[in-house]
Design an enzyme around this catalytic site. Sequence first.
Site, PDB file in Angstrom:
ATOM      1  CE1 TYR A   1      -0.263   8.178  -7.381  1.00  0.00           C
ATOM      2  CE2 TYR A   1      -0.552   6.857  -5.396  1.00  0.00           C
ATOM      3  CZ  TYR A   1       0.266   7.373  -6.389  1.00  0.00           C
ATOM      4  OH  TYR A   1       1.613   7.079  -6.390  1.00  0.00           O
TER       5      TYR A   1
ATOM      6  CG  ASP B   1      -6.282   0.951  -6.053  1.00  0.00           C
ATOM      7  OD1 ASP B   1      -5.937   0.445  -4.968  1.00  0.00           O
ATOM      8  OD2 ASP B   1      -5.569   1.732  -6.697  1.00  0.00           O
TER       9      ASP B   1
ATOM     10  CE  LYS C   1      -1.583   3.595   0.674  1.00  0.00           C
ATOM     11  NZ  LYS C   1      -0.543   4.567   0.793  1.00  0.00           N
TER      12      LYS C   1
END
Length: 499
Positions: free
Chosen positions: A203, A298, A326
């Site tokens: 993802y 990522d 985040k």
Amino acid sequence: MNTQAQTVADSKEIENTQFTDFSISQWQDTDAVMEQLHELLGQPVRSIRRENMDKVLKYFEEKCKTSKELADQAAQVIPGGIQHNLAFNYPHPLAITDANGAHMTDVDGNRYIDFLQAGGPTLLGSNYEPVRNKVKELLDSCGPTTGLLHEYEVKLADLVCKHMPAVEMLRMLGSGTEAVMAAIRVARAHTGKKWIIKMGGGYHGWSDQMVFGMRVPGTGRRDAVGIPRGTTSKIHENFPHDLGALRRKLMINRLSGGTAAVIVEPLGPESGTRPIHKTFNQELRKLCDEYNTLLIFDEVVTGFRVGLSGAQGYFGVMPDLTVLGKCITGGYPMAGALGGPRDIMMNLAGGIGGGKKSAMVGGTLSANPLSCAAGYYSIKEMERTKAAQHAGRAGDRLCNGLKEIVSRLGLPYVAYNQGSIVHLQTSGVMLLNAHTLRQKIRTLKEAPARKHLMEEFGAAYCAHGIITLAGSRIYTSMADTDDVIDDALNRFEDVMKLV
Ligand SMILES: Cc1ncc(COP(=O)(O)O)c(C=O)c1O
């Protein structure tokens, strides 16, 4: 590897005193975990007994009435009644009024252990006071945004560059999704090559090009609703863990525009749900070097959560580009950033009248003072408190306890963790594949029931005072003391006894 990135990495390895401080105390036995997961998938689902599930649903009916009313209202004005893919929605979303440390309270006054932690960013625990106070000070001085340079932009970039071995320059952006978009654009601008390869099931946010091979490897454009075919025509998905297949793709791509970058989640697809071997990233780095292809990590989930130097520090592997999100703003809005060595990052040299032709990236609220101050003080607090290590220890304690419960009760479920990221697989739905025709048929047939089981477990955890991410992932934080974890383990055991 890009030589400039290597130089940056070498010098930082010497300077960076936090380099060995990580949340992961021990790498999982990947083969053993994979074997258990295959066994789980090889058998029919083991569900919560119907009469017990009825009791779980009764909890929502009787104890969560205000949440239900709000959810019904939301469904009238918000498509589907929820705003983002983290929202808990079975049997209906819960509305939260209070979040602090390791706990949340819903609008009906029910208290929960918070293992969602906003989907990962609040490593210090929810609504951490020292950061909140600094953000308030900032708001009192210039408000959330001015559109012009603010010293916290520089302070945050400086701090991230100090900790992340492969980051020499940083560009703040609005979200992890945006930062991935920027990474892909910069990779193509820098290399002049076309293809991007991702790992199936990984993802990387919801941008047009990355809604490809999502969640289930081999599904390609299955989820690409509203995305023209041309947009994903230069994206490949590689079967996770298969470096032989990746080599073949890199070889073939040479004949049609070359591969600009390989993008991976460095713990494995879906934040380590499909666990990799510990040497995977090193081997991947070598392969990318061989084909002169950029490697993008990522680190939206792993950045700061695995440790201050991220997964790149943990594995000792320097990516060419690092995507952050985040934790970079500690749970405050506009959490996205792209980092890398100067020569690559200068493809982003922006600003009005910059002169140089550069890749178009940025937005009205990118790098606003609020996000940057929140990020700066959050990372300073992570440094001071060793938050990643505390959260990692809590993750270990929880995972060991879960393994013990599952084994004692003779259940086929699988628990494993990478520090503060704990996976509890009860249905195996997250491990389905669709690479061969047989797998495709099986996935089509089995996914709905397995997904529903995961939802039922999510609801049952809730009814027992625990909020998880989608019923299968648990983020621990620094606020998770031994008492919190032991309390959680008792509650998990109560749920497991419903099967
Ligand atoms: C690995 C990874 N990359 C990118 C993203 C997208 O980040 P955002 O939700 O901030 O757009 C996520 C979000 O969960 C993620 O887990």
